[in-house]
Write a protein that holds these residues in place. Structure first.
Motif, PDB file in Angstrom:
ATOM      1  N   ALA A  56      -5.470   7.505   2.606  1.00  0.00           N
ATOM      2  CA  ALA A  56      -4.614   8.405   1.917  1.00  0.00           C
ATOM      3  C   ALA A  56      -4.578   8.034   0.308  1.00  0.00           C
ATOM      4  O   ALA A  56      -4.569   9.175  -0.758  1.00  0.00           O
ATOM      5  CB  ALA A  56      -3.056   8.079   2.127  1.00  0.00           C
ATOM      6  N   ILE A  57      -4.822   6.983   0.051  1.00  0.00           N
ATOM      7  CA  ILE A  57      -4.908   6.390  -1.418  1.00  0.00           C
ATOM      8  C   ILE A  57      -6.187   6.978  -1.945  1.00  0.00           C
ATOM      9  O   ILE A  57      -6.484   7.281  -3.117  1.00  0.00           O
ATOM     10  CB  ILE A  57      -4.705   4.997  -1.484  1.00  0.00           C
ATOM     11  CG1 ILE A  57      -3.077   4.428  -1.304  1.00  0.00           C
ATOM     12  CG2 ILE A  57      -4.961   4.167  -2.940  1.00  0.00           C
ATOM     13  CD1 ILE A  57      -3.107   3.055  -1.057  1.00  0.00           C
ATOM     14  N   LEU A  77      -3.403   4.405   5.484  1.00  0.00           N
ATOM     15  CA  LEU A  77      -2.732   4.213   3.943  1.00  0.00           C
ATOM     16  C   LEU A  77      -4.032   4.168   3.094  1.00  0.00           C
ATOM     17  O   LEU A  77      -4.040   4.636   1.938  1.00  0.00           O
ATOM     18  CB  LEU A  77      -2.023   2.950   3.914  1.00  0.00           C
ATOM     19  CG  LEU A  77      -0.554   2.937   4.410  1.00  0.00           C
ATOM     20  CD1 LEU A  77       0.249   1.753   4.504  1.00  0.00           C
ATOM     21  CD2 LEU A  77       0.277   3.986   3.679  1.00  0.00           C
ATOM     22  N   CYS A  78      -4.859   3.246   3.379  1.00  0.00           N
ATOM     23  CA  CYS A  78      -6.481   3.391   2.445  1.00  0.00           C
ATOM     24  C   CYS A  78      -6.697   4.701   2.298  1.00  0.00           C
ATOM     25  O   CYS A  78      -7.239   5.172   1.161  1.00  0.00           O
ATOM     26  CB  CYS A  78      -7.264   2.334   3.061  1.00  0.00           C
ATOM     27  SG  CYS A  78      -6.672   0.300   3.017  1.00  0.00           S
ATOM     28  N   LEU A 110       0.716  -1.245   0.091  1.00  0.00           N
ATOM     29  CA  LEU A 110       0.270  -0.061   0.076  1.00  0.00           C
ATOM     30  C   LEU A 110       0.829   1.167  -0.106  1.00  0.00           C
ATOM     31  O   LEU A 110       0.524   2.289  -0.653  1.00  0.00           O
ATOM     32  CB  LEU A 110      -0.959   0.102   1.121  1.00  0.00           C
ATOM     33  CG  LEU A 110      -2.046  -1.101   1.371  1.00  0.00           C
ATOM     34  CD1 LEU A 110      -2.811  -0.978   2.706  1.00  0.00           C
ATOM     35  CD2 LEU A 110      -2.887  -0.794   0.003  1.00  0.00           C
ATOM     36  N   GLN A 111       2.059   1.124   0.618  1.00  0.00           N
ATOM     37  CA  GLN A 111       3.006   2.407   0.762  1.00  0.00           C
ATOM     38  C   GLN A 111       3.326   2.585  -0.779  1.00  0.00           C
ATOM     39  O   GLN A 111       3.249   3.709  -1.064  1.00  0.00           O
ATOM     40  CB  GLN A 111       4.318   2.243   1.710  1.00  0.00           C
ATOM     41  CG  GLN A 111       3.697   2.255   3.000  1.00  0.00           C
ATOM     42  CD  GLN A 111       4.837   1.911   3.991  1.00  0.00           C
ATOM     43  OE1 GLN A 111       5.793   1.310   3.624  1.00  0.00           O
ATOM     44  NE2 GLN A 111       4.788   2.451   5.280  1.00  0.00           N
ATOM     45  N   SER A 128       0.533   9.135  -6.249  1.00  0.00           N
ATOM     46  CA  SER A 128       0.880  10.436  -5.891  1.00  0.00           C
ATOM     47  C   SER A 128       1.874  11.177  -6.593  1.00  0.00           C
ATOM     48  O   SER A 128       2.385  12.329  -6.417  1.00  0.00           O
ATOM     49  CB  SER A 128       1.029  10.733  -4.309  1.00  0.00           C
ATOM     50  OG  SER A 128       2.203   9.924  -4.065  1.00  0.00           O
ATOM     51  N   ARG A 166      -8.125   9.254  -0.848  1.00  0.00           N
ATOM     52  CA  ARG A 166      -8.293  10.650  -1.173  1.00  0.00           C
ATOM     53  C   ARG A 166      -7.547  11.197  -2.365  1.00  0.00           C
ATOM     54  O   ARG A 166      -7.710  12.106  -2.876  1.00  0.00           O
ATOM     55  CB  ARG A 166      -7.281  11.528   0.087  1.00  0.00           C
ATOM     56  CG  ARG A 166      -8.469  11.421   1.418  1.00  0.00           C
ATOM     57  CD  ARG A 166      -7.978  12.738   2.095  1.00  0.00           C
ATOM     58  NE  ARG A 166      -6.762  12.741   2.507  1.00  0.00           N
ATOM     59  CZ  ARG A 166      -6.298  12.103   3.930  1.00  0.00           C
ATOM     60  NH1 ARG A 166      -7.306  11.785   4.609  1.00  0.00           N
ATOM     61  NH2 ARG A 166      -5.114  12.182   4.232  1.00  0.00           N
ATOM     62  N   GLU A 167      -6.152  10.492  -2.617  1.00  0.00           N
ATOM     63  CA  GLU A 167      -5.557  10.846  -3.895  1.00  0.00           C
ATOM     64  C   GLU A 167      -6.348  10.678  -4.936  1.00  0.00           C
ATOM     65  O   GLU A 167      -6.131  11.232  -5.967  1.00  0.00           O
ATOM     66  CB  GLU A 167      -4.345  10.199  -3.861  1.00  0.00           C
ATOM     67  CG  GLU A 167      -3.375  10.729  -4.852  1.00  0.00           C
ATOM     68  CD  GLU A 167      -2.744  11.960  -4.469  1.00  0.00           C
ATOM     69  OE1 GLU A 167      -2.420  12.818  -5.218  1.00  0.00           O
ATOM     70  OE2 GLU A 167      -2.659  12.193  -3.187  1.00  0.00           O
ATOM     71  N   PHE A 209       0.614   3.916  -2.941  1.00  0.00           N
ATOM     72  CA  PHE A 209       0.284   5.456  -2.838  1.00  0.00           C
ATOM     73  C   PHE A 209       1.470   6.418  -3.252  1.00  0.00           C
ATOM     74  O   PHE A 209       1.186   7.535  -3.829  1.00  0.00           O
ATOM     75  CB  PHE A 209       0.301   5.824  -1.260  1.00  0.00           C
ATOM     76  CG  PHE A 209       0.259   7.185  -0.711  1.00  0.00           C
ATOM     77  CD1 PHE A 209      -0.979   8.070  -1.077  1.00  0.00           C
ATOM     78  CD2 PHE A 209       1.282   7.912  -0.502  1.00  0.00           C
ATOM     79  CE1 PHE A 209      -0.746   9.279  -0.679  1.00  0.00           C
ATOM     80  CE2 PHE A 209       1.513   9.258   0.113  1.00  0.00           C
ATOM     81  CZ  PHE A 209      -0.011   9.913  -0.082  1.00  0.00           C
TER      82      PHE A 209
END
Length: 799
Positions: free
Chosen positions: A88-89, A85-86, A45-46, A53, A91-92, A49
């Protein structure tokens, strides 16, 4: 600036193709479907992202992957790191039509805040912002002492208030105001308990200590965001978050509702003379929740100002001072930076309070005047001066403050000394742009300071260009228009001079970063040479001087710096700014100023800083603006006849100035007529005809050389069209024009063996034009004389 390793990772993330990303998403989908969401899932997941991004465009993810990310976020037992992490992804990826998060049944406040942040990133679709706000308020209202924390919900509530001010009802506003009063004023002064202690730790060692100030002294007043400690309690965290949303909440719950302070309608209310007794009488009576919140906010800001002026500890007092700072006592640099940030916010909150209730004005003036006097000589605290200046700009007349001195210091010293600070540059220009409606009588101070403001632009041109596009119309004035136009044309030269100024500073630690690959010893020597000091001082002047000096010698001296990246970026912004400038100045220009602007365009066309591609871009703008000036004042051609003839008298640099020459020639053909100006005479028409005829003969008959390159076809076309127009206004010129057009026809049909002149057959022709006869005789920018052109061409061909 990123490290080499970070740059390599970003480059790899940007280079990943769609097929590879699709396979990677399939792998992540399999990991999210397993029961054990271990380190491999976190690592994947990192990486995902970073991939989505790293580019400015949206990456496409499979719907299965997005659905699994939403499901993982909604799992009650999901580890917090995976949830973040979920979030942030997702939202991106916003806005995304595939999102269908259900937040109304979420019990965990942390999880609720993450889900709400994703929904708010989607925008206000189907009134989701209002729904999220109501859900958060229900959670706040139903909270029990042992229930979930408010810490994760307050940032969401602050965002909802900004995006949808009408979300809250009256009772909900009252409730949250009461809660904010408790959090801001009655937070604990003891540090929190450690999360866990070791086996050998004693109960005495685990006892929480008192909260301290930034200088290490024990706090004796109430807790604020500037209070320090090793561990914060829950109410202390709520205190910090409550202050972060305080200004937005005051604007929302003000006496006249959201957005009421965007206008300047409170002058009459502030002008009423309130006595000191009435200004302080609210302290001894029970206040409604909103007024009580304003009172607590005022006390909080007063304490922050006091905390920002903590004196240094005894050990610091013994240390020698090179430059005594205005704010002292912070044991760590981070706390010193926090002091300045809190001062900015405290002054902004006080400004809101004084606008909502003028009684706070008389209670704020003494401390704010003292604060301004303390910070005025501290370069490190210059960002705090901007909200102070806005406060005096809004309330200076009522407060009897010498605002002129405040603005003079603000616009004179700060840009000259701090132009290389990107954050300050943006905040300074934003301050000028957002407060134009408040300047009123001080607008002349702002306009005369444009050379200093241009230093921000010259050094930070890419991020500040859009800001100056909005600010420049307010700076443009008939009295400084010519000087400002010169300054805009010399903006890349100013960037190079500012670079030399920083390189010549005695203390290397104070210099910002620049292009270290550029070696300019000759430029530095010229910068220090007394012979050129006058020109450099004029270029770096802090305010408009009313005089105009030609900087052509500096253009040659600073030519080695033309390839510098910062100079090139500044040069790219100039054409856009020139168009904005002319759009604004033509609104206030009279006839005399219009003539002066036109002459300046002609004179500066061959005197530009030699940055790569700069002259060509500027010439395109100057040519279009010259036509605009002629359209605004058609008599300009007749009034500037002598200057236009001088401009057309030389063909040196014709290729580089082709666009401007084309516009000048077309304007002559269009506006040199008695229709536009009765002062136009046959003698003037004949003089222009002879000059243009000679120019056309030279550019088509002479050999190309270093000083006389081949002429662009557009210039030839417009020259022939203009000569035809002039001949239609003087019958004596018709036979001469017919002969000229017949020669041009022969030249276009057989360019390799054309005559060298009107009556010298056999001479080798000049440059090949590459035009068919129809293209050569095609009308230029205007076809108003097309009928006459066709008639003369027909007679030329028949002859």
């Amino acid at each position: 600036m990123f490290s080499a390793g970070a740059e390599s990772l970003l480059h790899q993330a940007r280079e990943i193709q769609e097929e590879e990303l699709k396979k990677f998403c399939s792998r992540i989908s399999k990991l999210l479907q397993t029961e054990d969401l271990g380190p491999d899932t976190v690592d994947s997941l990192q990486r995902l992202f970073l991939i989505i991004s790293a580019t400015k465009y949206h990456r496409r993810l499979e719907k299965t992957c997005i659905d699994l990310l939403q499901a993982t976020l909604s799992l009650p037992a999901c580890p917090e790191q995976l949830q973040v992490l979920c979030t942030a992804i997702l939202r991106e990826m916003s806005p995304c039509d595939s999102l269908s998060l259900a937040w109304d049944h979420t019990q965990n406040s942390r999880q609720l805040s993450l889900v709400a942040s994703v929904l708010l990133a989607q925008g206000d679709r189907n009134e989701e912002v209002r729904a999220v706000g109501q859900g958060v308020l229900r959670a706040l209202e139903s909270r029990q002492p042992e229930g979930p924390s408010f810490r994760h919900l307050l940032p969401v509530m602050a965002k909802v208030v900004v995006l949808s001010p009408g979300t809250l009802q009256e009772d909900q506003t009252t409730l949250l105001s009461k809660r904010l009063v408790d959090w801001l004023r009655y937070a604990s002064l003891q540090q929190g308990f450690p999360h866990s202690g070791s086996f050998f730790s004693t109960p005495r060692a685990r006892q929480p200590g008192p909260i301290t100030e930034v200088d290490g002294a024990v706090a004796t007043d109430f807790f604020t965001v500037l209070s320090t400690g090793h561990r914060f309690t829950e109410d202390q965290w709520l205190n910090v978050q409550g202050f972060s949303m305080l200004r937005a909440w005051l604007l929302h719950s003000g006496p006249e509702g959201p957005g009421a302070l965007d206008t300047d309608d409170g002058s009459e209310q502030e002008g009423s003379m309130l006595s000191v007794i009435s200004a302080t009488s609210s302290a001894g009576r029970l206040l409604p929740p909103r007024e009580r919140l304003r009172e607590v906010a005022f006390e909080y800001c007063q304490r922050l100002i006091e905390q920002s002026n903590r004196r240094e500890s005894p050990t610091q007092a013994q240390a020698p001072r090179l430059h005594p700072p205005a704010m002292q006592g912070a044991l760590r640099k981070g706390d010193s930076d926090l002091q300045k940030a809190c001062l900015v916010e405290a002054v902004l909150v006080l400004d809101v309070l004084c606008r909502q209730d003028p009684s706070f004005l008389y209670r704020s003036l003494s401390c704010l005047k003292a604060l301004h006097g303390r910070l005025q000589g501290d370069p490190a605290s210059v960002r705090v001066l901007l909200p102070l200046a806005r406060f005096f700009l809004s309330h200076g007349e009522v407060a009897a403050v010498d605002s002129e001195a405040v603005y003079r210091h603000l616009f004179t010293r700060i840009p000259s000394e701090q132009f290389h600070s990107p954050m300050l540059a943006f905040e300074f220009i934003q301050f000028c742009r957002d407060n134009l409606h408040l300047f009123a009588g001080h607008l002349s101070t702002l306009r005369l300071s444009f050379p200093n403001l241009f230093k921000f632009l010259a050094w930070n041109s890419p991020p500040l260009t859009s800001e100056f596009v909005e600010l420049l119309p307010a700076l443009a004035d008939a009295g400084t228009a010519l000087e400002m136009l010169h300054a805009l044309l010399d903006l890349p030269c100013l960037t190079a001079a500012l670079d030399l100024q920083l390189r010549s500073l005695p203390a290397p630690s104070e210099r910002p970063l620049w292009d270290t690959s550029l070696r300019v010893p000759s430029c530095l020597e010229a910068f220090r040479d007394p012979k050129f000091q006058g020109l450099f001082q004029y270029l770096l002047r802090p305010k408009a001087s009313g005089t105009i000096e030609r900087l052509a010698p500096l253009h040659q001296l600073l030519q080695p710096m033309a390839s510098c990246a910062r100079v090139a970026q500044c040069a790219e912004a100039v054409p856009t700014l020139l168009q904005v400038f002319f759009s604004a100045v033509t609104q206030v220009a009279d006839g005399a100023l219009t003539n002066q602007l036109a002459l300046l365009l002609l004179g500066r066309s061959d005197s530009l800083y030699p940055a790569p591609g700069y002259a060509a871009c500027v010439h395109r703008v100057l040519s279009s603006q010259f036509l605009a000036l002629c359209k605004l004042k058609p008599s300009l051609v007749v009034e500037l006849a002598r200057d236009l003839l001088e401009f057309l008298g030389s063909v040196n640099g014709l290729r580089s100035r082709a666009s401007l020459v084309t516009s000048v020639v077309w304007a002559i053909g269009e506006y040199l007529s008695v229709t536009y100006d009765r002062r136009c005479t046959v003698e003037q028409i004949n003089k222009f005809f002879e000059a243009l005829e000679a120019l056309l003969f030279e550019v088509t008959q002479c050999r190309p050389s270093a000083t006389l390159p081949s002429c662009p076809p557009q210039v030839v076309t417009v020259l022939m069209t203009t000569l035809t127009k002039l001949a239609s206004r003087s019958q004596d010129l018709i036979p001469r024009t017919s002969l000229l057009l017949s020669k041009m026809r022969n030249l276009a049909q057989s360019p390799a063996s054309s005559t060298g002149g009107y009556g010298s057959p056999g001479r080798e022709a000049g440059p090949r034009l590459g035009l068919a006869p129809s293209e050569t005789l095609r009308a230029g920018p205007c076809s108003s004389s097309g009928l006459c052109l066709r008639a003369l061409c027909s007679s030329a061909m028949l002859s």
